[in-house]
Motif scaffolding. Structure first.
Motif, PDB file in Angstrom:
ATOM      1  N   TYR A   1      25.211   7.866  -6.272  1.00 29.28           N
ATOM      2  CA  TYR A   1      26.268   7.837  -5.273  1.00 29.28           C
ATOM      3  C   TYR A   1      26.351   9.131  -4.468  1.00 29.28           C
ATOM      4  CZ  TYR A   1      28.016   3.589  -7.490  1.00 29.28           C
ATOM      5  OH  TYR A   1      28.134   2.314  -7.979  1.00 29.28           O
ATOM      6  N   ASN A   2      25.895  10.235  -5.049  1.00 30.82           N
ATOM      7  CA  ASN A   2      25.952  11.491  -4.305  1.00 30.82           C
ATOM      8  C   ASN A   2      24.858  11.523  -3.238  1.00 30.82           C
ATOM      9  OD1 ASN A   2      24.138  11.603  -6.578  1.00 30.82           O
ATOM     10  ND2 ASN A   2      23.810  13.768  -6.135  1.00 30.82           N
ATOM     11  N   ASP A   3      25.204  12.087  -2.062  1.00 35.74           N
ATOM     12  CA  ASP A   3      24.289  12.137  -0.921  1.00 35.74           C
ATOM     13  C   ASP A   3      23.723  10.751  -0.630  1.00 35.74           C
ATOM     14  OD1 ASP A   3      22.828  13.242   1.163  1.00 35.74           O
ATOM     15  OD2 ASP A   3      21.089  13.660  -0.112  1.00 35.74           O
ATOM     16  N   SER A   4      24.612   9.789  -0.482  1.00 33.11           N
ATOM     17  CA  SER A   4      24.196   8.392  -0.353  1.00 33.11           C
ATOM     18  C   SER A   4      25.261   7.609   0.407  1.00 33.11           C
ATOM     19  CB  SER A   4      24.000   7.767  -1.741  1.00 33.11           C
ATOM     20  OG  SER A   4      23.808   6.367  -1.650  1.00 33.11           O
ATOM     21  N   PRO A   5      24.854   6.587   1.179  1.00 35.97           N
ATOM     22  CA  PRO A   5      25.843   5.728   1.836  1.00 35.97           C
ATOM     23  C   PRO A   5      26.470   4.703   0.899  1.00 35.97           C
ATOM     24  CG  PRO A   5      23.643   4.975   2.372  1.00 35.97           C
ATOM     25  CD  PRO A   5      23.471   6.240   1.565  1.00 35.97           C
ATOM     26  N   PHE A   6      25.936   4.572  -0.324  1.00 39.33           N
ATOM     27  CA  PHE A   6      26.535   3.665  -1.302  1.00 39.33           C
ATOM     28  C   PHE A   6      27.839   4.252  -1.829  1.00 39.33           C
ATOM     29  CE2 PHE A   6      22.124   2.371  -1.339  1.00 39.33           C
ATOM     30  CZ  PHE A   6      22.173   0.998  -1.514  1.00 39.33           C
TER      31      PHE A   6
ATOM     32  N   SER B   1       0.856  -1.186   0.000  1.00 34.80           N
ATOM     33  CA  SER B   1       0.000   0.000   0.000  1.00 34.80           C
ATOM     34  C   SER B   1       0.888   1.230   0.000  1.00 34.80           C
ATOM     35  CB  SER B   1      -0.915   0.002   1.226  1.00 34.80           C
ATOM     36  OG  SER B   1      -1.682   1.180   1.290  1.00 34.80           O
ATOM     37  N   ILE B   2       0.738   2.074  -1.009  1.00 38.46           N
ATOM     38  CA  ILE B   2       1.594   3.249  -1.155  1.00 38.46           C
ATOM     39  C   ILE B   2       0.790   4.496  -0.831  1.00 38.46           C
ATOM     40  CG2 ILE B   2       2.878   4.656  -2.810  1.00 38.46           C
ATOM     41  CD1 ILE B   2       3.726   2.077  -4.170  1.00 38.46           C
ATOM     42  N   LYS B   3       1.311   5.289   0.106  1.00 40.29           N
ATOM     43  CA  LYS B   3       0.644   6.520   0.493  1.00 40.29           C
ATOM     44  C   LYS B   3       1.652   7.659   0.537  1.00 40.29           C
ATOM     45  CE  LYS B   3      -2.949   4.255   3.263  1.00 40.29           C
ATOM     46  NZ  LYS B   3      -3.578   4.138   4.611  1.00 40.29           N
ATOM     47  N   GLY B   4       1.235   8.831   0.031  1.00 40.80           N
ATOM     48  CA  GLY B   4       2.075  10.014   0.084  1.00 40.80           C
ATOM     49  C   GLY B   4       3.159  10.017  -0.977  1.00 40.80           C
ATOM     50  N   GLN B   5       4.107  10.906  -0.790  1.00 37.42           N
ATOM     51  CA  GLN B   5       5.228  11.040  -1.707  1.00 37.42           C
ATOM     52  C   GLN B   5       6.534  10.888  -0.927  1.00 37.42           C
ATOM     53  OE1 GLN B   5       2.767  13.817  -1.850  1.00 37.42           O
ATOM     54  NE2 GLN B   5       1.676  12.373  -3.159  1.00 37.42           N
ATOM     55  N   GLN B   6       7.473  10.198  -1.531  1.00 38.32           N
ATOM     56  CA  GLN B   6       8.778   9.990  -0.919  1.00 38.32           C
ATOM     57  C   GLN B   6       9.847  10.095  -1.998  1.00 38.32           C
ATOM     58  OE1 GLN B   6      10.114   9.362   2.360  1.00 38.32           O
ATOM     59  NE2 GLN B   6      11.943   9.743   1.125  1.00 38.32           N
ATOM     60  N   ALA B   7      10.753  11.068  -1.857  1.00 41.27           N
ATOM     61  CA  ALA B   7      11.892  11.129  -2.770  1.00 41.27           C
ATOM     62  C   ALA B   7      12.730   9.877  -2.581  1.00 41.27           C
ATOM     63  CB  ALA B   7      12.719  12.380  -2.489  1.00 41.27           C
ATOM     64  N   PRO B   8      13.385   9.391  -3.643  1.00 41.81           N
ATOM     65  CA  PRO B   8      14.176   8.157  -3.503  1.00 41.81           C
ATOM     66  C   PRO B   8      15.178   8.246  -2.361  1.00 41.81           C
ATOM     67  CG  PRO B   8      13.956   8.744  -5.812  1.00 41.81           C
ATOM     68  CD  PRO B   8      13.394   9.895  -5.027  1.00 41.81           C
ATOM     69  N   LYS B   9      15.161   7.222  -1.490  1.00 42.71           N
ATOM     70  CA  LYS B   9      16.075   7.155  -0.356  1.00 42.71           C
ATOM     71  C   LYS B   9      16.752   5.796  -0.352  1.00 42.71           C
ATOM     72  CE  LYS B   9      12.406   5.737   2.877  1.00 42.71           C
ATOM     73  NZ  LYS B   9      11.726   6.051   4.146  1.00 42.71           N
ATOM     74  N   PRO B  10      17.886   5.671   0.339  1.00 43.90           N
ATOM     75  CA  PRO B  10      18.653   4.413   0.279  1.00 43.90           C
ATOM     76  C   PRO B  10      17.807   3.206   0.675  1.00 43.90           C
ATOM     77  CG  PRO B  10      19.961   6.135   1.307  1.00 43.90           C
ATOM     78  CD  PRO B  10      18.581   6.698   1.141  1.00 43.90           C
ATOM     79  N   PHE B  11      17.819   2.198  -0.169  1.00 41.33           N
ATOM     80  CA  PHE B  11      17.095   0.958   0.095  1.00 41.33           C
ATOM     81  C   PHE B  11      18.032   0.041   0.862  1.00 41.33           C
ATOM     82  CE2 PHE B  11      15.146  -3.161  -1.198  1.00 41.33           C
ATOM     83  CZ  PHE B  11      13.856  -2.911  -0.779  1.00 41.33           C
ATOM     84  N   VAL B  12      18.094   0.259   2.177  1.00 43.50           N
ATOM     85  CA  VAL B  12      19.007  -0.476   3.041  1.00 43.50           C
ATOM     86  C   VAL B  12      18.257  -0.922   4.291  1.00 43.50           C
ATOM     87  CG1 VAL B  12      21.082   0.691   2.213  1.00 43.50           C
ATOM     88  CG2 VAL B  12      19.807   1.673   4.133  1.00 43.50           C
ATOM     89  N   THR B  13      18.813  -1.912   4.992  1.00 45.65           N
ATOM     90  CA  THR B  13      18.159  -2.451   6.183  1.00 45.65           C
ATOM     91  C   THR B  13      18.151  -1.416   7.307  1.00 45.65           C
ATOM     92  OG1 THR B  13      20.240  -3.422   6.953  1.00 45.65           O
ATOM     93  CG2 THR B  13      18.803  -4.813   5.601  1.00 45.65           C
TER      94      THR B  13
END
Length: 684
Positions: free
Chosen positions: A231-236, A168-180
């Motif tokens: 890679y910018n502004d990212s832990p990757f 279920s998707i609600k709201g808006q979210q800018a892409p953020k790191p897909f990490v645990t």
């Protein structure tokens, strides 16, 4: 010299005058001829462009995929659109595109060069896949593709604090790191068990390559999920010595139905367990000290807890001694004040037929005797320069976090666990934490890692020597660790936010991600202060009973708050369902567990597993299957002693003995289910 010719009205002209007259009279004809020629040229040109456009259109098609400058669509064999992806990081220059065999490739966008391709692969007659790669050649330019999710229901990705099935998707979210992440403390993040894999009800699946610096976002107005590499502004981090040029690569596969395409994807892309944990762990419940005693645990309370398990005639696969049996976090000796004779305690437990496991974690707090040793030996994750250990904050203080990419740190940690086992006869360990949110935003490790979640993978590997009985709460590419995976702590509440209603959606999601040996946390929840529906420290009695009934149909059971804390009726209900679990559920689960080693197929399955074309089955989140032939429908609402049940077509027998031989799905409205009952149906 002159010739007289018939003239106009009453006159004659010489041949000179007629020449002038002829030029003037034919001028329109010449103009018309020029215009005609232009029209012919234009028509020929248009025809050529038309032919070229047809050829370009054909060029930009491959099998059932159509590519355009802004994205692509995929159709199924029936011609219906089942998948759409839009390019958000640039517009393709179609003149730079070419086709060779089943490979479409393009060399630039409208403003820069890139490497882009889509390759069609048909691994089997019933499956068609598309390999997609967009690679930037200039550093620090993100790649983003936006998937439209309106064509179907979607499943997979990650566990979450508010878990729904389907997603279920609600709201808006800018892409953020897909990490645990620890979603108990960070409820808007992705959970501790995740894989970059999604599956849809229209038989389409997408798997992001593990090498991608993957960020996920969404927009419920546009109805899109954003897949981004950056890679910018990212832990990757890029590979050592490489420029930070982002690449987004993935596979989209389309099959005949949702079940068959998932089976293909699991067999092709997921790790699988190589062994089944100890059978007793499926048959008999685990008993943990945590929810009952929290950190106020000591030797007397452990022995009293064990004595009561026997007193009330319950079986026990193992007894878990949880948090704060040591003086400081990061030490591996029992606190002599709380446990004055730990050796005698373990001997007493053993003589009474108990195996005991211990809670452990990857942290060494600064006040621990081991902190200085770990600093001197370089065993901690370090700050970005690598010169100093990084201090991290976790729920029990501040300290260092062991660097499990460092062989020395792994050996040191393993030696501590071996010492506990050899000294006290510890059966196994409950491995807590392991999520990447406990790492600094920027950090360095002995062996460089590009994906922060690979740290989670390295931590889970520490459980391998104990995987007969070990328990993990985090996982990334960890399906082959072959131990029990536990979703993060549940609150003692009814709802979808880490409550009772979240259990089935969470277990189904974990199963779809390839983790089949599931320990769904403690019956009744953790009874945390201000997060408990009930009186004093106990969860609500009705909630506890309904929770117990549901967990009896899961692969394994775990008590902490014991039933005798309530009354004799609750004790009798608990005996009834632990016996039912051992006699009915565990044999089925163990049979399916052996199949998991080869197939990776879920043990706990959604209803659509056997009803692949059933729109209603795609949305049901309060019923589930064990294998294909046992369907469970627990009561998950307070104050209810009935529920609506959806029976897929087939021949079913209820737990009450009723038979349903139905060729179409059947809704059972307000089906009566007493407080001491759970509705279940067996395929006849």
């Amino acid at each position: 010299m002159y010739q007289v010719v018939p003239g106009g009205a009453g006159g004659t002209i010489t041949d000179v005058i007629p020449k002038q007259k002829h030029s003037k009279d034919t001028r329109p004809l010449v103009g018309a001829g020029v215009i005609g020629l232009v029209l012919v040229v234009a028509a020929v040109t248009a025809w050529c462009y038309y032919i070229a456009s047809i050829r370009k259109a054909e060029l930009l098609k491959t099998q059932l995929l159509d590519l355009n400058k802004d994205g692509y669509i995929i159709r199924n064999q029936g011609g219906s659109i089942v998948f759409r992806m839009d390019f958000r990081s640039g517009t393709l220059d179609l003149d730079s595109c070419s086709k060779e065999g089943e490979m479409l490739s393009c060399g630039q966008t409208t403003d820069r060069k890139l490497n882009f391709f889509i390759e069609t692969v048909r691994p089997k007659d019933t499956v068609q896949c598309y390999r997609v790669r967009w690679e930037e050649l200039v550093p620090d330019i993100p790649v983003e593709h936006a998937m439209t999710y309106t064509f179907a229901h979607w499943y997979g990705g990650a566990v979450s604090a508010i878990q729904h099935w389907p997603v279920s998707i609600k709201g808006q979210q800018a892409p953020k790191p897909f990490v645990t992440s620890d979603i108990y403390a960070n409820r808007n993040e992705f959970g501790g068990i995740l894989e970059s894999y999604w599956l849809s009800s229209n038989a389409t699946a997408i798997k992001i390559n593990n090498s991608v610096p993957f960020h996920l976002g969404w927009n419920d107005t546009e109805k899109t999920m954003s897949f981004q590499a950056r890679y910018n502004d990212s832990p990757f981090k890029p590979n050592p010595g490489e420029e930070p040029c982002a690449e987004l690569s993935y596979r989209v596969c389309v099959g005949l139905d949702v079940t068959s395409i998932h089976k293909y994807m699991v067999r092709r892309y997921f790790n699988k367990p190589n062994k089944v944990p100890a059978k007793v762990m499926f048959r008999h419940p685990i008993w943990s000290t945590w929810a009952l005693h929290k950190t106020d645990i000591d030797q007397e309370k452990v022995l009293e807890y064990a004595a009561n398990i026997r007193k009330y005639n319950f079986n026990c696969s193992q007894l878990e001694i949880d948090d704060r049996y040591t003086r400081h976090y990061g030490e591996y000796e029992f606190d002599p004040t709380k446990f004055p004779n730990a050796t005698a305690m373990f001997q007493k437990l053993k003589s009474d037929g108990f195996l005991a496991s211990l809670w452990i974690h990857p942290f060494v707090n600064y006040d621990s005797e081991n902190f200085h040793t770990c600093v001197e030996r370089g065993l901690f994750v370090r700050e970005p320069t690598g010169r100093l250990p990084a201090l991290v904050r976790w729920w029990n203080g501040i300290g260092g976090i062991l660097d499990f990419t460092n062989p020395e740190a792994r050996d040191w940690f393993s030696s501590q666990l071996r010492s506990l086992r050899s000294r006290y006869g510890v059966s196994s360990f409950k491995f807590d934490a392991g999520e990447t949110n406990f790492l600094p935003w920027k950090f360095s490790t002995r062996t460089p890692i590009q994906d922060p979640s690979f740290f989670t993978r390295r931590y889970t590997e520490m459980a391998i020597p104990y995987n007969d009985r070990a328990e993990l709460r985090s996982g990334y590419q960890s399906q082959n660790i072959s131990c029990f995976f536990r979703p993060i702590d549940r609150d003692s509440v009814w709802g979808y936010e880490l409550g009772l209603k979240s259990i089935i959606p969470t277990v189904l999601t974990i199963s779809i991600l390839g983790y089949q040996f599931i320990l769904p946390d403690m019956i009744g929840g953790n009874a945390y202060l201000n997060r408990t529906e009930g009186i004093h420290v106990l969860p609500d009695r009705e909630l506890y009973i309904r929770w117990l009934e549901l967990i009896a149909f899961m692969p394994s059971m775990q008590f902490s708050i014991p039933p005798w804390e309530y009354d004799n009726e609750v004790v009798e209900i608990a005996r009834k369902y632990t016996a039912l679990h051992e006699s009915i559920v565990a044999p089925r689960v163990l049979e399916l567990a052996s199949e998991v080693l080869d197939t990776g197929d879920p043990i706990i399955r959604p209803l659509w597993w056997i009803a692949t074309g059933d729109e209603t089955a795609y949305k049901i989140d309060s019923q589930f299957l064990i294998g294909d032939d046992l369907m469970v429908a627990p009561v998950l609402e307070p104050g209810k002693q009935e529920r609506d049940i959806y029976l897929p077509a087939g021949r079913w027998k209820s737990y009450k003995g009723e038979r349903f031989d139905i060729k179409e799905p059947l809704h059972l409205t307000d089906y009566p289910v007493d407080l001491d009952e759970i509705a279940y149906f067996v395929w006849v």
